[in-house]
Motif scaffolding. Structure first.
Motif, short mmCIF file in Angstrom:
data_model
loop_
_atom_site.label_atom_id
_atom_site.label_comp_id
_atom_site.label_asym_id
_atom_site.label_seq_id
_atom_site.Cartn_x
_atom_site.Cartn_y
_atom_site.Cartn_z
N ALA A 1 0.84 -1.19 0.00
CA ALA A 1 0.00 0.00 0.00
C ALA A 1 0.88 1.24 0.00
N LEU A 2 0.42 2.27 -0.68
CA LEU A 2 1.03 3.59 -0.63
C LEU A 2 0.05 4.54 0.05
N ARG A 3 0.52 5.30 1.00
CA ARG A 3 -0.32 6.32 1.61
C ARG A 3 0.00 7.66 0.96
N PHE A 4 -1.03 8.34 0.52
CA PHE A 4 -0.89 9.57 -0.25
C PHE A 4 -1.68 10.66 0.47
N SER A 5 -1.07 11.82 0.69
CA SER A 5 -1.78 12.93 1.35
C SER A 5 -1.40 14.23 0.68
N TRP A 6 -2.19 15.28 0.95
CA TRP A 6 -1.93 16.57 0.31
C TRP A 6 -2.45 17.71 1.17
N GLU A 7 -1.83 18.87 0.99
CA GLU A 7 -2.20 20.11 1.68
C GLU A 7 -2.20 21.24 0.66
N GLY A 8 -3.19 22.11 0.74
CA GLY A 8 -3.24 23.27 -0.15
C GLY A 8 -3.98 23.00 -1.44
N TYR A 9 -3.89 21.79 -1.96
CA TYR A 9 -4.65 21.43 -3.16
C TYR A 9 -6.12 21.25 -2.79
N ARG A 10 -6.99 21.51 -3.73
CA ARG A 10 -8.44 21.48 -3.47
C ARG A 10 -9.15 20.35 -4.18
N ASP A 11 -8.68 19.98 -5.34
CA ASP A 11 -9.37 19.03 -6.21
C ASP A 11 -8.51 17.77 -6.37
N LEU A 12 -9.10 16.72 -6.93
CA LEU A 12 -8.37 15.48 -7.10
C LEU A 12 -8.78 14.82 -8.41
N GLY A 13 -7.79 14.34 -9.14
CA GLY A 13 -8.04 13.54 -10.33
C GLY A 13 -7.47 12.15 -10.16
N LEU A 14 -8.15 11.16 -10.71
CA LEU A 14 -7.65 9.79 -10.81
C LEU A 14 -7.70 9.42 -12.28
N TRP A 15 -6.60 8.83 -12.79
CA TRP A 15 -6.57 8.58 -14.23
C TRP A 15 -5.71 7.39 -14.57
N SER A 16 -6.18 6.62 -15.51
CA SER A 16 -5.36 5.68 -16.24
C SER A 16 -5.78 5.78 -17.70
N LYS A 17 -4.97 5.28 -18.57
CA LYS A 17 -5.25 5.41 -19.99
C LYS A 17 -6.50 4.60 -20.36
N PRO A 18 -7.49 5.23 -20.97
CA PRO A 18 -8.66 4.47 -21.43
C PRO A 18 -8.22 3.31 -22.33
N GLY A 19 -8.81 2.15 -22.09
CA GLY A 19 -8.42 0.96 -22.83
C GLY A 19 -7.43 0.09 -22.10
N GLY A 20 -6.90 0.62 -20.96
CA GLY A 20 -6.02 -0.18 -20.14
C GLY A 20 -4.56 0.16 -20.28
N ALA A 21 -3.87 0.36 -19.16
CA ALA A 21 -2.44 0.61 -19.11
C ALA A 21 -1.96 0.26 -17.71
N SER A 22 -0.67 0.07 -17.56
CA SER A 22 -0.11 -0.42 -16.30
C SER A 22 0.28 0.72 -15.36
N PHE A 23 -0.57 1.72 -15.25
CA PHE A 23 -0.31 2.81 -14.30
C PHE A 23 -1.63 3.38 -13.79
#
Length: 292
Positions: free
Chosen positions: A228-250
């Motif tokens: 597991a990776l724990r991810f946190s942020w300060e000052g930022y307001r919005d969040l995006g989650l993305w991987s390449k449509p159609g499938g990719a290893s990220f």
């Protein structure tokens, strides 16, 4: 001088390139590379988004009667930063406006990226300063791409995002790079199961996200945590989650301040919904952290 800097703690090793001030490597004590290393699906690793996040309509920035070409996510990711500080566990890189940037973005700015490694945690702080005489409007975002699957042998569908707070169960859609209407996401409490189908229509955009942290977790068949990776942020307001449509290893976990232009909006840049604004002499810092 090398075009890359490596920070090490014994529990973490992070490599940063002067090109784009981009994090290009991230390994734990076991030596496993956790950052996507680029490929045909997406050539980048962790670009810095500035002075816009996402797209403007027609890739055009409108200011004081002028129309300037500004492509998706801005120019910082394709700019050479100057190294201003480096130790074994800390590096600071700087980009300032010049003749080239002012032809694209007619505002004075200074953008610094400070990378600090401590134990198993890497903190990345972006500081924007307005050295000019007019208000500086801007968007700022991080775009790190992590391996998916995070552990060899764990199927992609056995991964999840575990939010730190309850979210709405909806995300804004993205259509041709611009923000579209909300769409439901398969949130189960604070857990978002991951699948390639989740990104079939591009990124998930969570405006004014409630959480200030999340876990990106890979689970074994018995439900135990493989990594597991724990991810946190300060000052930022919005969040995006993305991987390449159609499938990719990220999987990209992206804290933002500002988003793409809404469909149908094409006005004066300073009036774009969701931008940050700095008065002359002001600065603003935003930080994201990942703990291995």
């Amino acid at each position: 001088m090398s075009d890359r800097i490596t920070l090490e703690t014994g529990e973490l090793s992070a490599t940063v390139a002067l090109a784009g001030a981009e994090l290009v490597g991230l390994t734990g004590a076991d030596g496993a590379e956790l950052l996507w290393q680029g490929g045909a699906e997406w050539p980048r690793r962790a670009p810095v988004l500035f002075p816009i996040v996402g797209r403007l309509a027609g890739d055009t920035l409108r200011h004081a009667g002028r129309s300037l070409r500004m492509t998706q996510h801005g120019f910082a990711r394709d700019s050479l930063f100057r190294l201003v500080e480096a130790t074994g566990t800390r590096a600071v890189l700087r980009l300032e406006d010049d003749e080239r940037t002012r032809a694209l973005f007619p505002f004075a700015f200074r953008l610094e990226l400070a990378f600090a490694a401590e134990g198993p945690t890497l903190a990345v702080t972006a500081t924007v300063t307005n050295p000019g005489t007019q208000v500086l409007p801007f968007g700022l975002g991080a775009h790190p791409g992590f391996r998916w699957p995070l552990v060899d042998g764990v199927p992609k569908h056995d991964h999840a995002i575990e939010f730190g707070a309850a979210e709405s169960g909806e995300a804004l859609s993205v259509r041709d790079g611009l923000l579209g209407p909300p769409r439901p996401i398969p949130l189960r409490g604070t857990v978002l199961p991951l699948s390639e189908a989740l990104f079939a229509d591009d990124a998930l955009v969570l405006p004014s996200v409630r959480s200030r942290s999340l876990r990106y977790v890979a689970r074994n068949a018995d439900g135990s945590t493989a990594r597991a990776l724990r991810f946190s942020w300060e000052g930022y307001r919005d969040l995006g989650l993305w991987s390449k449509p159609g499938g990719a290893s990220f999987l990209c976990v992206e804290p933002w301040y500002s988003m793409a232009s809404p469909e149908g909006w094409d006005g004066e840049f300073a009036d774009k919904p969701g931008l940050a604004h700095l008065a002359p002499g002001e600065h603003r810092a935003m930080t994201w952290r990942v703990t291995l």
